[in-house]
Design a protein around this motif. Structure first.
Motif, mmCIF file in Angstrom:
data_model
loop_
_atom_site.group_PDB
_atom_site.id
_atom_site.type_symbol
_atom_site.label_atom_id
_atom_site.label_comp_id
_atom_site.label_asym_id
_atom_site.label_seq_id
_atom_site.Cartn_x
_atom_site.Cartn_y
_atom_site.Cartn_z
ATOM 1 N N UNK A 1 0.845 -1.188 0.000
ATOM 2 C CA UNK A 1 0.000 0.000 0.000
ATOM 3 C C UNK A 1 0.879 1.236 0.000
ATOM 4 N N UNK A 2 0.486 2.231 -0.785
ATOM 5 C CA UNK A 2 1.164 3.522 -0.779
ATOM 6 C C UNK A 2 0.438 4.394 0.238
ATOM 7 N N UNK A 3 1.090 4.655 1.362
ATOM 8 C CA UNK A 3 0.435 5.330 2.488
ATOM 9 C C UNK A 3 0.922 6.773 2.587
ATOM 10 N N UNK A 4 -0.011 7.741 2.540
ATOM 11 C CA UNK A 4 0.383 9.149 2.476
ATOM 12 C C UNK A 4 0.516 9.859 3.818
ATOM 13 N N UNK B 1 -0.621 -4.428 13.406
ATOM 14 C CA UNK B 1 0.145 -5.600 12.969
ATOM 15 C C UNK B 1 -0.145 -5.964 11.508
ATOM 16 N N UNK B 2 -0.463 -4.955 10.705
ATOM 17 C CA UNK B 2 -0.660 -5.166 9.272
ATOM 18 C C UNK B 2 0.656 -5.078 8.521
ATOM 19 N N UNK B 3 1.508 -4.159 8.908
ATOM 20 C CA UNK B 3 2.721 -3.838 8.150
ATOM 21 C C UNK B 3 3.830 -4.852 8.396
ATOM 22 N N UNK B 4 4.584 -5.112 7.343
ATOM 23 C CA UNK B 4 5.736 -6.022 7.416
ATOM 24 C C UNK B 4 7.028 -5.202 7.319
ATOM 25 N N UNK B 5 8.050 -5.547 8.114
ATOM 26 C CA UNK B 5 9.306 -4.793 8.055
ATOM 27 C C UNK B 5 9.944 -4.845 6.665
ATOM 28 N N UNK B 6 10.647 -3.782 6.333
ATOM 29 C CA UNK B 6 11.367 -3.696 5.062
ATOM 30 C C UNK B 6 12.545 -4.665 5.070
ATOM 31 N N UNK B 7 12.740 -5.366 3.955
ATOM 32 C CA UNK B 7 13.806 -6.351 3.850
ATOM 33 C C UNK B 7 15.181 -5.732 3.636
ATOM 34 N N UNK C 1 14.163 10.835 5.778
ATOM 35 C CA UNK C 1 13.168 10.057 5.034
ATOM 36 C C UNK C 1 13.147 8.604 5.492
ATOM 37 N N UNK C 2 14.288 8.101 5.965
ATOM 38 C CA UNK C 2 14.293 6.763 6.544
ATOM 39 C C UNK C 2 13.557 6.764 7.882
ATOM 40 N N UNK C 3 13.801 7.795 8.675
ATOM 41 C CA UNK C 3 13.159 7.884 9.985
ATOM 42 C C UNK C 3 11.638 8.009 9.874
ATOM 43 N N UNK C 4 11.175 8.756 8.859
ATOM 44 C CA UNK C 4 9.734 8.943 8.685
ATOM 45 C C UNK C 4 9.026 7.622 8.380
ATOM 46 N N UNK C 5 9.764 6.666 7.802
ATOM 47 C CA UNK C 5 9.186 5.368 7.491
ATOM 48 C C UNK C 5 9.463 4.316 8.549
ATOM 49 N N UNK C 6 10.008 4.742 9.684
ATOM 50 C CA UNK C 6 10.348 3.809 10.760
ATOM 51 C C UNK C 6 9.399 3.959 11.946
ATOM 52 N N UNK C 7 9.187 2.871 12.638
ATOM 53 C CA UNK C 7 8.406 2.884 13.877
ATOM 54 C C UNK C 7 9.190 2.110 14.923
ATOM 55 N N UNK C 8 9.524 2.781 16.020
ATOM 56 C CA UNK C 8 10.289 2.167 17.121
ATOM 57 C C UNK C 8 11.568 1.507 16.615
ATOM 58 N N UNK C 9 12.226 2.186 15.669
ATOM 59 C CA UNK C 9 13.523 1.724 15.190
ATOM 60 C C UNK C 9 13.483 0.682 14.089
ATOM 61 N N UNK C 10 12.298 0.242 13.699
ATOM 62 C CA UNK C 10 12.173 -0.745 12.618
ATOM 63 C C UNK C 10 11.641 -0.060 11.361
ATOM 64 N N UNK D 1 4.577 6.684 1.150
ATOM 65 C CA UNK D 1 5.497 5.590 1.441
ATOM 66 C C UNK D 1 4.887 4.247 1.058
ATOM 67 N N UNK D 2 5.703 3.397 0.462
ATOM 68 C CA UNK D 2 5.284 2.028 0.157
ATOM 69 C C UNK D 2 5.476 1.167 1.398
ATOM 70 N N UNK D 3 4.418 0.454 1.792
ATOM 71 C CA UNK D 3 4.454 -0.421 2.965
ATOM 72 C C UNK D 3 3.951 -1.802 2.558
ATOM 73 N N UNK D 4 4.719 -2.838 2.873
ATOM 74 C CA UNK D 4 4.316 -4.210 2.561
ATOM 75 C C UNK D 4 3.288 -4.692 3.582
ATOM 76 N N UNK D 5 2.203 -5.269 3.092
ATOM 77 C CA UNK D 5 1.169 -5.811 3.974
ATOM 78 C C UNK D 5 1.133 -7.333 3.933
ATOM 79 N N UNK D 6 1.938 -7.923 3.051
ATOM 80 C CA UNK D 6 2.044 -9.373 2.958
ATOM 81 C C UNK D 6 3.511 -9.774 2.983
ATOM 82 N N UNK D 7 3.778 -10.909 3.601
ATOM 83 C CA UNK D 7 5.112 -11.489 3.502
ATOM 84 C C UNK D 7 5.267 -12.046 2.093
ATOM 85 N N UNK D 8 6.443 -11.993 1.592
ATOM 86 C CA UNK D 8 6.651 -12.575 0.271
ATOM 87 C C UNK D 8 7.722 -11.869 -0.509
ATOM 88 N N UNK D 9 8.287 -12.622 -1.443
ATOM 89 C CA UNK D 9 9.377 -12.123 -2.269
ATOM 90 C C UNK D 9 8.925 -10.963 -3.148
#
Length: 455
Positions: free
Chosen positions: A115-118, A130-136, A151-160, A341-349
């Motif tokens: 999802x592209x989250x604004x 618990x929808x979002x998956x950490x960036x690989x 810009x990295x910090x804006x996409x982080x939550x509690x250091x992840x 920001x692009x956020x992954x909502x599913x695990x997967x390659x």
């Protein structure tokens, strides 16, 4: 003091760039289309800045609120990803508030892969639910190479890391109809006082000076935030964004009082307050650059993405449509930014590969060439932008580095800062209708904020 000095440096960069960019920038969106046809979408591996896996046969869905030209340009970015990986990507049209939209999809067992989250607040909510998956690792490596820490910090939550900011915006710009200014004998204002005087000058020439897209409440939050940042300063801005001070604070009263200088004069606003509240953002732009030398409005405030809507008219950016930095209310002009920001909502390659792609210079180049886009990717060659106006705005954003301030309403919980008909959007629409009720506006903002920040 350190923050203030950093902010002043950023403001100086934007002001100086504005002065350079706003005259003699004759290129228009057509040149960008020509470039895009040559330079992107070919999948030239020899020039690739990113390695992607083979995903033959894999299906990936991406949800975003973008429509029209924005959706079309983002689709070009997705098309190139398909060519390079063999995956099939489906664009899923989303609605605001996007958290509610995603909640419905997830409850129905059909969440999109990405999802592209604004809104920063919406990313935080997606993580809390618990929808979002950490960036690989691969996407994080691209972020480390290509992005300033902010810009990295804006996409982080509690250091992840959860978000990859793909699209940014400079939301401190006022675009104007050059012919209307010329006919009125008006010049680009530097301060709020000068801005109001310019509005009166344009009005006296027979053209309504300001077009406001009040039907979309987010435009009104941007008006407030630019005034507040310039007038109250960055420290107060950060405190209010976190609700560490209340909306009943005197600094909020001061900003609303300043905004009421414009909103309280219906003759300066296209259609008056009632007309503005029925005008959606795209129309607020196009009516500024149509109608020859008698447009419905001579100026329209919003970010660099205004150029997308200008492209729907016959106006040429840099010739018919020019732009100046938001006028200084306090000592400095404000520098407010936003982004998606692009956020992954599913695990997967597939989802992780798409995040890696969106963090790359190659992906940013495709939309940059198409126009109507500013990338936070500092490794992108700004020659990719289709005209000098966008090029200089992008260079200024990158030069500001960690010194910009992110859109305040986008940092808030979405129920307060990002929901049509509710919270800050609705209260500021009511304020546009009745700008004399400053105390009532503050009380309603504080009441809604208190509920949102504690829920």
């Amino acid at each position: 003091m350190r923050t203030t000095l950093r902010m002043r440096r950023a403001a100086v960069v934007f002001t100086a760039i504005g002065a350079l960019a706003l005259t003699g920038c004759g290129d228009d969106g057509d040149s960008g289309k020509d470039k895009a046809g040559k330079g992107s979408g070919k999948g030239e591996d020899s020039a690739s800045s990113v390695t992607l896996p083979k995903l033959d046969g894999e299906k990936i869905s991406v949800a975003a609120v973008w429509t029209g030209p924005e959706q079309a340009n983002f689709t070009k970015v997705l098309d190139e990803f398909e060519k390079r990986t063999g995956a099939t990507v489906t664009f899923v049209p989303a609605q605001d508030p996007i958290v509610n939209f995603l909640g419905t999809k997830i409850a129905g067992g059909q969440p999109p892969d990405v999802a592209m989250i604004p809104q920063v607040g919406a990313i935080q909510q997606a993580v809390a639910k618990k929808w979002a998956k950490p960036v690989g690792d691969e996407a994080r490596a691209q972020l480390g190479q290509n992005y300033a820490q902010v810009w990295q910090d804006l996409g982080s939550v509690d250091g992840t890391q959860y978000g990859v900011y793909f699209k940014a915006a400079n939301k401190s710009l006022i675009w104007y109809n050059a012919k209307a200014f010329e006919n009125a004998g008006a010049s680009e204002p530097k301060t709020w006082k000068d801005f109001m005087a310019t509005a009166e000058t344009v009005s006296a020439s027979g053209v309504t000076p300001v077009s406001v897209g009040g039907a979309d409440g987010w435009t009104l939050t941007d008006w407030f935030e630019n005034i507040y940042l310039s007038q109250a300063g960055p420290e107060k801005y950060d405190q209010l964004a976190k609700h560490e001070i209340k909306w009943t604070d005197a600094s909020v009263k001061d900003a609303l009082t300043t905004l009421a200088e414009l909103f309280g004069k219906p003759s300066l606003i296209s259609g008056g307050a009632d007309g503005a509240l029925q005008t959606e953002f795209p129309v607020s732009v196009t009516q500024t650059f149509t109608g020859g030398d008698q447009p419905k409005g001579a100026m329209v405030f919003e970010g660099d993405f205004v150029s997308i809507n200008i492209a729907q008219t016959k106006a040429e950016i840099g010739t018919d449509a020019k732009v100046f930095p938001f006028p200084a209310v306090g000592a400095d002009s404000p520098v407010v930014t936003g982004g998606d920001a692009a956020v992954a909502l599913k695990d997967g390659k597939g989802a992780q590969a798409l995040l890696t792609w969106l963090a790359s210079t190659d992906a940013a180049k495709i939309w940059a060439e198409a126009g109507g886009f500013i990338s936070p990717n500092k490794a992108l060659d700004t020659a990719a932008y289709p005209n000098d106006v966008q090029r200089k705005i992008a260079e200024a954003l990158i030069a500001a580095g960690d010194d910009v301030r992110f859109d305040m309403s986008d940092q808030a919980p979405q129920s307060f800062g990002g929901t049509p008909g509710k919270g800050e959007w609705k209260t500021l629409q009511d304020f546009l209708k009745n700008p004399k009720d400053i105390a009532g506006t503050q009380a309603k903002l504080e009441s809604d904020a208190a509920k949102a920040y504690t829920s």
